[in-house]
Scaffold this active site. Structure first.
Site, mmCIF file in Angstrom:
data_model
loop_
_atom_site.group_PDB
_atom_site.id
_atom_site.type_symbol
_atom_site.label_atom_id
_atom_site.label_comp_id
_atom_site.label_asym_id
_atom_site.label_seq_id
_atom_site.Cartn_x
_atom_site.Cartn_y
_atom_site.Cartn_z
ATOM 1 N N ASP A 39 -27.127 16.758 -46.089
ATOM 2 C CA ASP A 39 -26.765 15.610 -45.278
ATOM 3 C C ASP A 39 -25.379 15.119 -45.725
ATOM 4 O O ASP A 39 -24.882 15.518 -46.789
ATOM 5 C CB ASP A 39 -27.838 14.541 -45.485
ATOM 6 N N ASP A 41 -23.629 11.394 -44.845
ATOM 7 C CA ASP A 41 -23.589 9.972 -45.203
ATOM 8 C C ASP A 41 -24.793 9.587 -46.046
ATOM 9 O O ASP A 41 -25.938 9.860 -45.671
ATOM 10 C CB ASP A 41 -23.549 9.105 -43.946
ATOM 11 N N ASP A 211 -31.032 12.000 -48.065
ATOM 12 C CA ASP A 211 -31.317 10.660 -48.578
ATOM 13 C C ASP A 211 -32.207 9.839 -47.660
ATOM 14 O O ASP A 211 -32.800 8.856 -48.096
ATOM 15 C CB ASP A 211 -30.012 9.895 -48.801
#
Length: 339
Positions: A39, A41, A211
């Protein structure tokens, strides 16, 4: 850049410090094939690139609150909301990056980990709901073009046009779906290609790093999942007993990749797979020859497994069989800043 993270009340990214000692980035000597998907951001970068763009050059934070509510309530789809966010931008492509130089913080050990990947011939791919040209430009600045070129970005494209009225931004969506980019589908596309290219059944070990809860559809297709400690993806994994490895910085990931790669290299010689591998993802690894099972049949999840693509509904046996609203994953996605 991630329009998927448009809700203001999110879990703040944990402030992380670099490792006290720089990790060794030399070749580790294993012949095990590995590929990383990450991922963007909240994972590689601690802040959200989309927030920086929309707040400074677009609709602003107040309008994002309204759009977040519309998305979460199901009033509008993810693509509809995202298209409005992009349409609100009125800035030349190059001009928008000055603010990002000070607004963004890269994981303090990412560059070292990426150097380790390059030295060990481990492909590193960014997989994002954002716009590929924006992500590329950010990486070029923070890690340099020479290293950035080694990173494949799997994301949507962008079209920025200068007009008499200003600058028009449009997303060129990767997939014809409400999310624009189906991350799980992208990983499975890679698996299919890797499977067809393998003459001896040696399939790469798939590592996913993320995240947020919206990373789950892609994460579940990986052999090994790394979740940033203290954020939504870890919380979900704990709540639903999903195997994962927590990390504070990419230095933690590097240490674990070295361990897992060496164990996996030994295990795949006939003794099975390491216990921390994702059983669902390993289904595709069980096909040891091209003639055994048609590749797409091997990659197709069972009906009950499809519910995992919409993690918000994956709580009880009853919900597994239920019909899932098409945009429920998009609603879940607004819970945390993710790419």
């Amino acid at each position: 850049m991630a329009p998927i993270a448009i809700t203001p009340p999110t879990v703040e990214p944990k402030q992380v410090r670099p490792s006290m000692q720089r990790a060794n980035t030399a070749n580790m000597g294993t012949k095990r094939k590995i590929i990383c998907f990450s991922d963007f951001d909240g994972t590689i970068f601690m802040q959200d690139t989309g927030h920086a763009l929309f707040d400074n050059f677009g609709c602003g934070p107040e309008r994002r609150k309204v759009l977040a509510h519309q998305l979460e309530s199901g009033e509008r789809t993810f693509r509809e909301v995202s298209n409005e966010l992009y349409a609100s931008l009125d800035v030349p492509f190059e001009d928008c990056f000055e603010v990002m130089k000070t607004a963004l913080d890269i994981d303090p050990d990412f560059q070292t980990f990426h150097e380790f990947c390059v030295n060990n011939s481990i492909p590193f791919n960014v997989i994002s709901a954002g716009l590929k040209p924006v992500l590329r430009r950010v990486l070029d600045h923070f890690i340099g073009e020479d290293m950035s070129k080694h990173i494949e970005i799997v994301a949507n494209d962008a079209k920025v046009t200068a007009t008499d009225d200003g600058n028009k931004w449009e997303a060129v969506w990767r997939h014809e779906c409400e999310l624009g980019h189906d991350k799980a589908r992208s990983i499975n596309e890679y698996k299919a290609a890797a499977r067809m290219e393998s003459d001896n059944g040696t399939i790469p070990m798939i590592v996913f790093i993320g995240d947020g809860v919206s990373d789950l559809p892609a994460a579940r297709e990986a052999d090994v999942l790394f979740a940033r400690r203290g954020l939504k993806l870890e919380e979900y994994c704990i709540e639903h007993n999903i195997d994962y490895i927590p990390f504070d910085t990419f230095a933690d990931i590097q240490k674990q990749v070295i361990k897992i790669a060496k164990v996996d290299e030994q295990k795949t010689r006939g003794k099975g797979l390491p216990s921390n591998f994702n059983p669902r993802a390993n289904m595709w690894r069980r096909v040891s020859s091209r003639a055994a099972v048609p590749v797409f049949a091997a990659l197709s999840p069972a009906k009950e497994e499809k519910a995992f693509l919409w993690p918000d509904t994956f709580t009880t046996p009853a919900t597994v069989a239920a019909t899932v609203p098409p945009n429920v994953e998009a609603a879940v996605a607004v819970a945390a800043p993710v790419a």
